[in-house]
Design a protein around this motif. Structure first.
Motif, PDB file in Angstrom:
ATOM      1  N   TYR A 136       7.590   1.830   1.249  1.00 48.92           N
ATOM      2  CA  TYR A 136       7.263   2.269  -0.106  1.00 48.92           C
ATOM      3  C   TYR A 136       8.057   3.518  -0.465  1.00 48.92           C
ATOM      4  CZ  TYR A 136       3.342  -0.964   0.007  1.00 48.92           C
ATOM      5  OH  TYR A 136       2.577  -2.096   0.087  1.00 48.92           O
ATOM      6  N   PHE A 171       5.390   7.226  -4.254  1.00 47.71           N
ATOM      7  CA  PHE A 171       4.181   6.420  -4.222  1.00 47.71           C
ATOM      8  C   PHE A 171       3.299   6.814  -3.040  1.00 47.71           C
ATOM      9  CE2 PHE A 171       1.971   2.471  -2.941  1.00 47.71           C
ATOM     10  CZ  PHE A 171       1.250   2.237  -4.089  1.00 47.71           C
ATOM     11  N   GLY A 197       3.513  -0.441  -5.937  1.00 48.62           N
ATOM     12  CA  GLY A 197       4.343   0.627  -5.399  1.00 48.62           C
ATOM     13  C   GLY A 197       5.833   0.431  -5.595  1.00 48.62           C
ATOM     14  N   ALA A 253       7.751   4.553 -12.364  1.00 50.80           N
ATOM     15  CA  ALA A 253       6.964   4.566 -11.126  1.00 50.80           C
ATOM     16  C   ALA A 253       6.007   5.748 -11.120  1.00 50.80           C
ATOM     17  CB  ALA A 253       7.895   4.629  -9.914  1.00 50.80           C
ATOM     18  N   ASP A 285       3.018   4.997 -13.190  1.00 53.12           N
ATOM     19  CA  ASP A 285       2.070   4.130 -12.478  1.00 53.12           C
ATOM     20  C   ASP A 285       1.219   4.935 -11.495  1.00 53.12           C
ATOM     21  OD1 ASP A 285       3.046   1.945 -13.827  1.00 53.12           O
ATOM     22  OD2 ASP A 285       4.165   1.116 -12.127  1.00 53.12           O
ATOM     23  N   THR A 286       1.847   5.848 -10.760  1.00 52.67           N
ATOM     24  CA  THR A 286       1.072   6.634  -9.793  1.00 52.67           C
ATOM     25  C   THR A 286       0.015   7.477 -10.501  1.00 52.67           C
ATOM     26  OG1 THR A 286       2.523   8.615  -9.707  1.00 52.67           O
ATOM     27  CG2 THR A 286       3.074   6.786  -8.243  1.00 52.67           C
TER      28      THR A 286
END
Length: 268
Positions: free
Chosen positions: A102, A106, A145, A159, A162-163
């Motif tokens: 990953y 992430f 991830g 990304a 998203d986290t």
């Protein structure tokens, strides 16, 4: 001296600089027992010098599942805590694959706070650092991830978003799960402020970010008696997050996926 808050024991991840360190200094000044966290020995030395009143500095590279689990053991040995503030985070930068494949962002932003929450005995308060970027985040777990897209398909900004929606979901999900056991959980957007992460051009009020961090760590002010709220720089009282983060089905799917990825189960 009479205080409006009670003395407590607080552990803050990512507290060798930035808002984590600022909040730690204020909490120490308020009489709290504060444990700092740094990813390596050099940053730990810097943290000790910057916040000499801290009780200790614990080491652990949160991009490593192995080191995160070891950090959980170190924190557990401290004994009961009043607050664990999950502040550590990475922003932008390349994929930087860690051992499980990953991206490091992430691992630090999502895997680490999940693992620590699972493995450290529950404190009275859990706080997760979100961001206004969470509004651009997705709860779709089909390429969890960003691992499937790999380095060539990695978009750091997306990304990161998203986290941050996952961090917001943590606040809601853990409030719901752990509230009956006496643990409150919240998420907080500290705003775009002039830290190393935010940059010198950031226009937000960093003193308000510090106030929010300290308030949530102490369970005082507008946070007193509240559970499962999203807090935002510039707003008094709980704020509104992206609606998707409030979906209990999505929260449970996220927690199930994290259990699969890490091999770590939430406390019953």
């Amino acid at each position: 001296m009479s205080k409006a808050y009670s003395m407590g024991r607080v552990f803050i991840t990512g507290s060798s600089d930035g808002l984590g360190l600022m909040a730690a200094k204020k909490l120490v000044a308020n009489g709290q027992t504060v444990y700092l966290h740094a990813r390596n020995a050099q940053r730990a030395d810097d943290a000790r010098k910057a916040c000499p009143g801290a009780a200790d500095v614990l080491l652990g590279d949160l991009s490593s599942i192995k080191e995160t689990k070891a950090l959980a053991e170190s924190v557990t040995k401290l004994g009961p805590l009043d607050c664990i503030f999950h502040n550590a985070g990475l922003y932008l930068g390349p994929y930087r694959a860690q051992a499980e494949g990953y991206p490091s962002m992430f691992a630090v932003n999502v895997l680490a706070p999940y693992i620590l929450t699972c493995l450290i005995p529950l404190p009275k308060r859990l706080v997760y650092t979100s961001s206004d970027s969470h509004w651009g985040g997705s709860t779709d777990l089909s390429d969890f991830g960003w691992r499937g897209r790999g380095e060539s398909g990695f978009s750091a900004g997306s990304a990161y978003a998203d986290t941050k929606i996952y961090n917001t979901m943590f606040g809601y999900a853990f409030a719901r799960r752990f509230g009956p056991r006496g643990t409150t959980a919240h998420s907080v957007d500290p705003g775009w402020v002039p830290t190393k992460m935010g940059g010198a051009a950031a226009s937000g009020d960093i003193s308000e970010s510090e106030r929010l961090y300290v308030m949530l760590a102490e369970g005082a002010g507008e946070a007193k008696g509240k559970n499962g709220c999203f807090w935002e720089n510039g707003k008094k009282g709980p704020a509104q997050s992206k609606k998707d983060a409030c979906d209990e089905g999505a929260q449970e799917a996220l927690l199930k996926k994290l259990e699969e990825v890490t091999g770590v189960k939430l406390p019953e």
